[in-house]
Design an enzyme around this catalytic site. Structure first.
Site, mmCIF file in Angstrom:
data_model
loop_
_atom_site.group_PDB
_atom_site.id
_atom_site.type_symbol
_atom_site.label_atom_id
_atom_site.label_comp_id
_atom_site.label_asym_id
_atom_site.label_seq_id
_atom_site.Cartn_x
_atom_site.Cartn_y
_atom_site.Cartn_z
ATOM 1 N N GLY A 9 0.830 -1.214 0.000
ATOM 2 C CA GLY A 9 0.000 0.000 0.000
ATOM 3 C C GLY A 9 0.855 1.250 0.000
ATOM 4 N N ASN A 32 2.541 -2.325 -4.285
ATOM 5 C CA ASN A 32 1.219 -1.732 -4.441
ATOM 6 C C ASN A 32 0.482 -2.475 -5.547
ATOM 7 O OD1 ASN A 32 -0.335 0.880 -3.496
ATOM 8 N ND2 ASN A 32 -0.725 0.693 -5.687
ATOM 9 N N ARG A 33 -0.829 -2.617 -5.371
ATOM 10 C CA ARG A 33 -1.624 -3.350 -6.369
ATOM 11 C C ARG A 33 -1.484 -2.700 -7.745
ATOM 12 N NH1 ARG A 33 -7.061 -2.969 -7.809
ATOM 13 N NH2 ARG A 33 -7.352 -1.339 -6.253
ATOM 14 N N THR A 34 -1.454 -1.391 -7.787
ATOM 15 C CA THR A 34 -1.152 -0.680 -9.029
ATOM 16 C C THR A 34 0.359 -0.530 -9.097
ATOM 17 O OG1 THR A 34 -3.224 0.550 -8.793
ATOM 18 C CG2 THR A 34 -1.629 1.397 -10.375
ATOM 19 N N LYS A 75 -6.938 0.127 2.475
ATOM 20 C CA LYS A 75 -8.225 0.573 2.995
ATOM 21 C C LYS A 75 -8.857 -0.503 3.881
ATOM 22 C CE LYS A 75 -12.672 2.452 1.426
ATOM 23 N NZ LYS A 75 -13.510 2.749 0.251
ATOM 24 N N SER A 128 -1.187 6.416 14.443
ATOM 25 C CA SER A 128 -1.739 7.766 14.451
ATOM 26 C C SER A 128 -0.637 8.803 14.295
ATOM 27 C CB SER A 128 -2.495 8.037 15.753
ATOM 28 O OG SER A 128 -3.002 9.353 15.759
ATOM 29 N N GLY A 129 -0.982 9.868 13.624
ATOM 30 C CA GLY A 129 -0.045 10.975 13.453
ATOM 31 C C GLY A 129 -0.125 11.602 12.091
ATOM 32 N N GLY A 130 -0.943 10.988 11.202
ATOM 33 C CA GLY A 130 -1.091 11.535 9.870
ATOM 34 C C GLY A 130 0.193 11.434 9.069
ATOM 35 N N LYS A 183 -6.888 2.379 19.284
ATOM 36 C CA LYS A 183 -6.819 3.400 18.229
ATOM 37 C C LYS A 183 -8.206 3.960 17.930
ATOM 38 C CE LYS A 183 -5.107 5.794 14.739
ATOM 39 N NZ LYS A 183 -6.170 6.065 13.788
ATOM 40 N N HIS A 186 -8.972 6.358 20.623
ATOM 41 C CA HIS A 186 -8.169 7.553 20.325
ATOM 42 C C HIS A 186 -8.902 8.442 19.321
ATOM 43 C CE1 HIS A 186 -5.526 9.575 17.408
ATOM 44 N NE2 HIS A 186 -4.661 9.768 18.393
ATOM 45 N N ASN A 187 -9.419 7.849 18.256
ATOM 46 C CA ASN A 187 -10.104 8.632 17.240
ATOM 47 C C ASN A 187 -11.404 9.225 17.756
ATOM 48 O OD1 ASN A 187 -8.005 7.626 15.677
ATOM 49 N ND2 ASN A 187 -9.295 7.293 13.895
ATOM 50 N N GLU A 190 -10.479 12.132 19.661
ATOM 51 C CA GLU A 190 -10.091 13.150 18.677
ATOM 52 C C GLU A 190 -11.316 13.897 18.144
ATOM 53 O OE1 GLU A 190 -8.686 12.707 14.108
ATOM 54 O OE2 GLU A 190 -7.422 11.658 15.572
ATOM 55 N N LYS A 261 -14.940 9.292 8.717
ATOM 56 C CA LYS A 261 -14.588 8.011 8.105
ATOM 57 C C LYS A 261 -15.031 6.801 8.911
ATOM 58 C CE LYS A 261 -10.890 9.416 5.032
ATOM 59 N NZ LYS A 261 -9.514 9.145 4.559
#
Length: 483
Positions: A9, A32-34, A75, A128-130, A183, A186-187, A190, A261
């Site tokens: 990914g 990656n798949r692509t 995903k 987490s942390g973007g 997690k 955590h979200n 957030e 999400k």
């Protein structure tokens, strides 16, 4: 040379985690798949680094040291299951699959069990942390098959964010889906943090009459005190950004319809499932749902005039009241999140280290904040602490903030300003601190119409009674179970 780990990914998080791993001395295989993305990555950002491109799953597996460690950054949902299904025939007993996406903890429970039956070890880890955190040091929350931990621990703890003394913001959370559960919470917290900050901003703008630039100065000042946190810091930055197209403050041209999400919703649904009163987190989720009804809100705004309340007070004093209300509400939101983890741990038979979780959140993640050190201290001092509100440090803050908090919520109501998180947090606190609630009447109503029974204040807990309220009912009662 064979690779230490493979990553599947190459979206933002996957690419940056790979670069982070390579910067710490690990050799990483990327797939990656692509496959065009693999070529673009290895010839671009990854060029000259200890990163190897793989153009099929077979090639990826063949590049890895045993036991093979493969981290999925795809995903959540069916794509994770599909990737695992393709990997399983290529692996050997003892190999490790890691899901680093925002998967639902129940899926991680299932995957851990299914792969163990095939001789494979599974880890579900929150990350987490973007984008910035993934590259420079995220908070990592792994759980699953504990036999896999020693194999991935050197990698995970090397790439994780570190607190001041060098301790990594990563440690083993627990079995099955415990890592993804933490997690998820955590979200959820957030969501609450973001909504409360937005409400504070709204009050500063609409009641105190501050400009965006003045609000930015207020948030920057707050970030130098006990509210010091990543989200407060970026809020100050956001409020100074200009729109290149119009020259206006960028925040003023952004549509007020928030997306989501799913992790906040999962937190709220799980709280309902285990009976945890995470009302402020749920209100933050509902707030996003309400915000999405933009067209209906415009119609309602034309129909209903807002209150014409005037603010005669001291602006500087009001800003301080909003700060105290934000901090008190924030404490209640975290208290709800921790209470949810405790109740879920009892439900699922997990043993969670709550002080350790606070440490994992101290740096790298989106909710990183100074006061997480105080949460860690509270649970280190009392690992069985039932609620953060009962810890002396947090109890004193709430006591000192009560008057300001109530004044802010009342002012918001009088001015017709939407503050669902502030109001919900105060309602939660008032419910939690009350020795007697009006729910005795609820129990009487339930027994009246459904013979659901009730307990009595003058008898031991666990004894249930039924009253023939009308004289027409019988003596038969319903069972006394609670869902």
């Amino acid at each position: 040379m064979q690779s230490d780990i493979g990553v599947i990914g190459l979206a933002v998080m996957g690419e940056n985690l790979i670069l982070n791993m390579a910067s710490k001395g690990f050799t990483v295989s990327a797939f990656n798949r692509t496959v065009d993305k693999v070529r673009a990555f290895t010839q671009g950002r990854a060029q000259g680094k200890s990163i190897v491109g793989a153009y099929s799953l077979q090639e990826l597996v063949g590049q890895l040291k045993r036991p093979r460690k493969i981290m999925l950054m795809v995903k959540a949902g069916s794509p994770v299951d599909a990737t695992i299904q393709q990997l399983v025939p290529l692996l050997e007993p003892g190999d490790i699959i890691i899901d680093g996406g925002n998967s639902h903890y129940a899926d991680t429970n299932r995957r851990t069990k299914e792969l163990a039956e095939k001789g494979l070890l599974f880890i579900g880890t929150g990350v987490s942390g973007g984008e910035e955190g993934a590259l420079h040091g995220p908070s990592i929350m792994p759980g699953g098959d504990a036999r896999a931990w020693e194999a991935v621990k050197p990698i995970f703890q090397s790439i994780a964010a570190k607190v001041a003394d060098g301790t990594p913001c990563c440690d083993w959370v627990g079995p099955d889906g415990a890592g993804h559960f933490v997690k998820m919470v955590h979200n959820g917290i957030e969501y609450g943090d973001m909504q409360m900050i937005a409400e504070a901003y709204s009050l500063l703008r609409q009641v105190a009459g501050l400009s965006n630039a003045e609000c930015a100065q207020v948030f920057a000042e707050w970030n130098r005190g006990e509210l010091d946190s990543y989200l407060i810091e970026i809020t100050a930055d956001i409020l100074t950004k200009k729109d290149e197209e119009t020259g206006k403050d960028l925040v003023d041209v952004i549509l007020d319809a928030a997306g989501q999400k799913g992790t906040g919703k999962w937190t709220s649904v799980t709280a309902l499932d285990v009976g945890a009163p995470a009302s402020t987190i749920a209100e933050a989720v509902f707030a996003r749902s309400l915000s999405a009804l933009k067209e209906e809100r415009l119609e309602a705004a034309r129909l209903f005039e807002p209150p014409q309340a005037q603010f005669p007070g001291d602006k500087k004093a009001f800003i301080e009241q909003v700060r105290q209300a934000l901090y008190a509400s924030k404490i209640c939101s975290y208290a709800q999140g921790y209470q949810l983890m405790q109740m879920a741990a009892r439900e699922f038979g997990w043993s969670l280290n709550y002080g350790g979780i606070a440490l994992m959140w101290r740096e790298g993640c989106i909710i990183r904040a100074r006061f997480l050190e105080n949460i860690k201290a509270a649970y280190d001092a009392n690992p069985t602490l039932a609620n953060l509100l009962l810890d002396p440090y947090f109890a004193n803050i709430i006591k000192d903030s009560q008057v300001a908090w109530r004044q802010v919520v009342a002012t918001a109501a009088l001015h017709g300003i939407w503050t669902p998180a502030f109001s919900s947090a105060l309602a939660y606190f008032d419910g939690y601190r009350s020795a007697a609630l009006s729910t005795n009447l609820v129990q009487a109503q339930r027994d009246y119409f459904g013979a659901h029974t009730y307990e009595r204040v003058d008898r031991p807990r666990g004894q249930f009674f039924h009253t023939n309220w009308t004289g027409r009912g019988g003596t038969t009662s319903s069972s006394s179970y609670n869902v």
